[in-house]
Design an enzyme around this catalytic site. Structure first.
Site, PDB file in Angstrom:
ATOM      1  N   CYS A 117       0.858  -1.181   0.000  1.00  0.00           N
ATOM      2  CA  CYS A 117       0.000   0.000   0.000  1.00  0.00           C
ATOM      3  C   CYS A 117       0.902   1.241   0.000  1.00  0.00           C
ATOM      4  O   CYS A 117       2.120   1.117   0.049  1.00  0.00           O
ATOM      5  CB  CYS A 117      -0.930   0.010   1.214  1.00  0.00           C
ATOM      6  SG  CYS A 117      -2.427   0.999   0.917  1.00  0.00           S
ATOM      7  N   CYS A 119      -0.207   4.212   1.952  1.00  0.00           N
ATOM      8  CA  CYS A 119      -0.559   5.157   3.019  1.00  0.00           C
ATOM      9  C   CYS A 119       0.552   5.352   4.050  1.00  0.00           C
ATOM     10  O   CYS A 119       0.676   6.430   4.629  1.00  0.00           O
ATOM     11  CB  CYS A 119      -1.870   4.762   3.682  1.00  0.00           C
ATOM     12  SG  CYS A 119      -1.967   3.038   4.172  1.00  0.00           S
ATOM     13  N   CYS A 127      -3.892   5.983   0.314  1.00  0.00           N
ATOM     14  CA  CYS A 127      -3.399   4.690  -0.164  1.00  0.00           C
ATOM     15  C   CYS A 127      -2.942   4.710  -1.624  1.00  0.00           C
ATOM     16  O   CYS A 127      -2.763   3.648  -2.235  1.00  0.00           O
ATOM     17  CB  CYS A 127      -4.460   3.620   0.049  1.00  0.00           C
ATOM     18  SG  CYS A 127      -4.895   3.409   1.783  1.00  0.00           S
ATOM     19  N   LYS A 194     -12.575  -4.753   2.114  1.00  0.00           N
ATOM     20  CA  LYS A 194     -12.021  -3.942   3.194  1.00  0.00           C
ATOM     21  C   LYS A 194     -12.935  -2.747   3.411  1.00  0.00           C
ATOM     22  O   LYS A 194     -13.173  -1.961   2.505  1.00  0.00           O
ATOM     23  CB  LYS A 194     -10.621  -3.488   2.792  1.00  0.00           C
ATOM     24  CG  LYS A 194      -9.970  -2.581   3.805  1.00  0.00           C
ATOM     25  CD  LYS A 194      -8.514  -2.344   3.434  1.00  0.00           C
ATOM     26  CE  LYS A 194      -7.868  -1.330   4.344  1.00  0.00           C
ATOM     27  NZ  LYS A 194      -6.483  -1.053   3.916  1.00  0.00           N
ATOM     28  N   ARG A 204      -3.223   3.455  12.628  1.00  0.00           N
ATOM     29  CA  ARG A 204      -2.720   4.678  12.005  1.00  0.00           C
ATOM     30  C   ARG A 204      -1.756   5.414  12.926  1.00  0.00           C
ATOM     31  O   ARG A 204      -0.908   6.166  12.457  1.00  0.00           O
ATOM     32  CB  ARG A 204      -3.895   5.537  11.538  1.00  0.00           C
ATOM     33  CG  ARG A 204      -4.620   4.819  10.386  1.00  0.00           C
ATOM     34  CD  ARG A 204      -5.809   5.546   9.824  1.00  0.00           C
ATOM     35  NE  ARG A 204      -6.496   4.664   8.871  1.00  0.00           N
ATOM     36  CZ  ARG A 204      -7.683   4.914   8.354  1.00  0.00           C
ATOM     37  NH1 ARG A 204      -8.317   6.038   8.689  1.00  0.00           N
ATOM     38  NH2 ARG A 204      -8.228   4.076   7.513  1.00  0.00           N
ATOM     39  N   ARG A 216     -10.911   7.583   3.705  1.00  0.00           N
ATOM     40  CA  ARG A 216     -10.680   6.567   2.685  1.00  0.00           C
ATOM     41  C   ARG A 216     -11.989   6.022   2.096  1.00  0.00           C
ATOM     42  O   ARG A 216     -12.004   4.985   1.452  1.00  0.00           O
ATOM     43  CB  ARG A 216      -9.887   5.411   3.284  1.00  0.00           C
ATOM     44  CG  ARG A 216      -8.540   5.798   3.875  1.00  0.00           C
ATOM     45  CD  ARG A 216      -7.600   4.585   3.882  1.00  0.00           C
ATOM     46  NE  ARG A 216      -6.642   4.565   4.965  1.00  0.00           N
ATOM     47  CZ  ARG A 216      -5.639   5.409   5.110  1.00  0.00           C
ATOM     48  NH1 ARG A 216      -5.461   6.399   4.262  1.00  0.00           N
ATOM     49  NH2 ARG A 216      -4.803   5.284   6.114  1.00  0.00           N
ATOM     50  N   GLU A 232     -17.110  -7.491  -4.302  1.00  0.00           N
ATOM     51  CA  GLU A 232     -15.709  -7.052  -4.293  1.00  0.00           C
ATOM     52  C   GLU A 232     -14.760  -8.248  -4.183  1.00  0.00           C
ATOM     53  O   GLU A 232     -13.758  -8.322  -4.886  1.00  0.00           O
ATOM     54  CB  GLU A 232     -15.456  -6.102  -3.109  1.00  0.00           C
ATOM     55  CG  GLU A 232     -16.020  -4.709  -3.273  1.00  0.00           C
ATOM     56  CD  GLU A 232     -15.167  -3.821  -4.172  1.00  0.00           C
ATOM     57  OE1 GLU A 232     -14.073  -4.259  -4.605  1.00  0.00           O
ATOM     58  OE2 GLU A 232     -15.591  -2.682  -4.438  1.00  0.00           O
ATOM     59  N   LYS A 247     -11.840  -7.522   6.168  1.00  0.00           N
ATOM     60  CA  LYS A 247     -11.201  -6.661   7.163  1.00  0.00           C
ATOM     61  C   LYS A 247     -12.098  -5.460   7.431  1.00  0.00           C
ATOM     62  O   LYS A 247     -12.547  -4.854   6.478  1.00  0.00           O
ATOM     63  CB  LYS A 247      -9.856  -6.204   6.589  1.00  0.00           C
ATOM     64  CG  LYS A 247      -9.108  -5.247   7.461  1.00  0.00           C
ATOM     65  CD  LYS A 247      -7.819  -4.849   6.828  1.00  0.00           C
ATOM     66  CE  LYS A 247      -7.367  -3.588   7.524  1.00  0.00           C
ATOM     67  NZ  LYS A 247      -6.562  -2.754   6.702  1.00  0.00           N
ATOM     68  N   SER A 273      -6.429  -3.463  14.456  1.00  0.00           N
ATOM     69  CA  SER A 273      -5.867  -2.787  15.625  1.00  0.00           C
ATOM     70  C   SER A 273      -6.914  -2.382  16.662  1.00  0.00           C
ATOM     71  O   SER A 273      -6.719  -2.565  17.857  1.00  0.00           O
ATOM     72  CB  SER A 273      -5.085  -1.557  15.165  1.00  0.00           C
ATOM     73  OG  SER A 273      -5.919  -0.704  14.384  1.00  0.00           O
ATOM     74  N   TYR A 312      -2.772  -9.290  15.899  1.00  0.00           N
ATOM     75  CA  TYR A 312      -1.767  -8.849  16.862  1.00  0.00           C
ATOM     76  C   TYR A 312      -1.751  -9.751  18.078  1.00  0.00           C
ATOM     77  O   TYR A 312      -0.818  -9.707  18.872  1.00  0.00           O
ATOM     78  CB  TYR A 312      -2.042  -7.388  17.268  1.00  0.00           C
ATOM     79  CG  TYR A 312      -2.142  -6.486  16.055  1.00  0.00           C
ATOM     80  CD1 TYR A 312      -0.989  -6.091  15.372  1.00  0.00           C
ATOM     81  CD2 TYR A 312      -3.384  -6.084  15.550  1.00  0.00           C
ATOM     82  CE1 TYR A 312      -1.074  -5.311  14.229  1.00  0.00           C
ATOM     83  CE2 TYR A 312      -3.481  -5.304  14.416  1.00  0.00           C
ATOM     84  CZ  TYR A 312      -2.327  -4.918  13.762  1.00  0.00           C
ATOM     85  OH  TYR A 312      -2.413  -4.156  12.628  1.00  0.00           O
TER      86      TYR A 312
HETATM   87  C1  PBG Z   1      -2.905  -0.111   4.836  1.00  0.00           C
HETATM   88  C2  PBG Z   1      -3.439  -0.923   5.931  1.00  0.00           C
HETATM   89  C3  PBG Z   1      -4.242  -0.517   7.011  1.00  0.00           C
HETATM   90  C4  PBG Z   1      -4.436  -1.633   7.799  1.00  0.00           C
HETATM   91  C5  PBG Z   1      -3.770  -2.687   7.189  1.00  0.00           C
HETATM   92  N1  PBG Z   1      -3.180  -2.229   6.027  1.00  0.00           N
HETATM   93  C6  PBG Z   1      -4.745   0.813   7.384  1.00  0.00           C
HETATM   94  C7  PBG Z   1      -5.880   1.449   6.744  1.00  0.00           C
HETATM   95  O1  PBG Z   1      -6.482   0.962   5.785  1.00  0.00           O
HETATM   96  O2  PBG Z   1      -6.180   2.549   7.208  1.00  0.00           O
HETATM   97  C8  PBG Z   1      -5.215  -1.632   9.076  1.00  0.00           C
HETATM   98  C9  PBG Z   1      -4.818  -2.650  10.069  1.00  0.00           C
HETATM   99  C10 PBG Z   1      -5.263  -2.433  11.444  1.00  0.00           C
HETATM  100  O3  PBG Z   1      -6.069  -1.542  11.797  1.00  0.00           O
HETATM  101  O4  PBG Z   1      -4.769  -3.207  12.262  1.00  0.00           O
HETATM  102  N2  PBG Z   1      -3.824   0.263   3.867  1.00  0.00           N
HETATM  103 ZN    ZN Z   2      -3.322   2.027   2.641  1.00  0.00          ZN
END
Ligand code: PBG
Ligand code: ZN
Length: 323
Positions: A117, A119, A127, A194, A204, A216, A232, A247, A273, A312
């Site tokens: 990615c 970002c 992204c 996603k 982030r 996003r 998708e 996700k 996260s 995690y």
């Molecule tokens: C990058 C990415 C993200 C996550 C995984 N790859 C961040 C986003 O889309 O903002 C999020 C993972 C997480 O929150 O643990 N695009």
């Molecule tokens: Zn990204």
């Protein structure tokens, strides 16, 4: 004739013989965040137990998790310098390329997945490449440099590429690029469904990737849409993805099940996260039996249809399973 209404109560031995779902250390991919420097291991305030690490510390960590039977990681790079196109991620000397090479050299038996990615690498935190006039991500320009980033990962020795930017046509683009460069057998795990989610907040912080303007929502999915969520993922299957993903995980288990029932591909969930932080904080404050709730959550992912869990919690779960 009558129907017996009372079910036989099984003892614990028989309950384990007939258990429908199990969780094992082989189900997990463990996320690691790598930055430049030496001897750096900085804990993220919002995610106790998660660290930004320099490469030497990542190598130590790999040694540790291997002892727990955990042999799969997904790497995220945090570059020293961010710019408008995320140049650090396109360069063989960038943080992610260096990290992949170092891990594969020190731990050839570690399966290294790379998050693909922009970002984390762009100063605006989006992204992809920003179309200045429209202040949105330029999908097709982003596809071009995504192909470049994939080749950087592949050359460095990545075992699987995981594009997470939700750009349209990304799987076809990456498959063509990898095939063209001789990486026909390098698999792609797509972040195929996603959602634009509030659960990414703590990530982030750790990846230093909060968008500097806007959000996003133009490229990530609306949490309200079920049919679009299925479409998708199926689109990415048709484009040649090897593994699909949903996700975040917890709030979207209905989507996991429905995609699973509509694909023959293996599926991953990303236990993100914010989901991790919620359990951590509740556990730390004595509100829940932390280990029990973590295992219950992991079982739920498997039961919903996940073959792979990116989490995690992976290291803690590996420890729990060893007990
Ligand atoms: C990058 C990415 C993200 C996550 C995984 N790859 C961040 C986003 O889309 O903002 C999020 C993972 C997480 O929150 O643990 N695009
Ligand atoms: Zn990204």
């Amino acid at each position: 004739m009558f129907q017996r209404f009372r079910r036989t109560r099984l003892n614990s031995h028989l309950r384990s013989l007939v258990r429908e779902t199990s969780v094992g250390v082989n189900d997990f991919i463990y996320p690691l965040f790598v930055r430049s420097g030496e001897g750096i291991k900085t804990e993220v305030a919002s995610m106790p137990g998660v660290f930004q690490m320099s490469i030497d510390e990542v190598l130590k960590e790999c040694g540790e998790i291997k002892k727990l039977g955990l042999y799969s990681i997904i790497l995220f790079g945090i570059p020293d310098v961010k710019d408008s196109i995320g140049s650090d991620s396109l360069c063989e000397h960038g943080i992610i390329a260096k990290a992949i090479r170092a891990v594969k050299e020190a731990h050839p038996d570690m399966f290294v997945v790379t998050d693909l990615c922009f970002c984390e690498y762009t100063e605006h935190g989006h992204c992809g490449i920003i179309d200045e006039k429209h202040q949105t991500v330029n999908n097709d320009a982003t596809l071009k440099i995504s192909a470049q980033q994939a080749i950087v990962h592949a050359k460095a020795g990545a075992d699987m590429i995981a594009p997470s930017g939700m750009m349209d046509g990304i799987i076809t683009t990456l498959r063509d690029a990898l095939d063209g460069a001789g990486y026909e057998n390098l698999p792609i795990m797509s972040y195929s469904t996603k959602f634009a989610s509030g659960y990414y907040g703590p990530f982030r912080d750790v990846a230093e990737s909060t968008p500097s303007f806007g959000d996003r929502a133009s490229y990530q999915m609306d949490p309200a849409n079920r049919r679009e969520a299925i479409a998708e993922s199926i689109s990415d299957e048709l484009q040649g993805a090897d593994i699909l993903m949903v996700k975040p995980a917890l709030a979207y288990l209905d989507i996991v099940r429905e995609i699973k029932d509509n694909t023959s591909l293996p599926m991953a969930v990303y236990n993100v996260s914010g989901e991790y932080a919620m359990l951590k904080m509740a556990g730390k404050n004595g509100l829940i039996d932390y280990e029990r709730v973590v295992m219950e959550t992991m079982i739920a992912f498997k039961r919903a249809g996940a073959d792979i869990i990116i989490s995690y919690h992976a290291k803690e779960v590996a420890k729990m399973l060893q007990k």
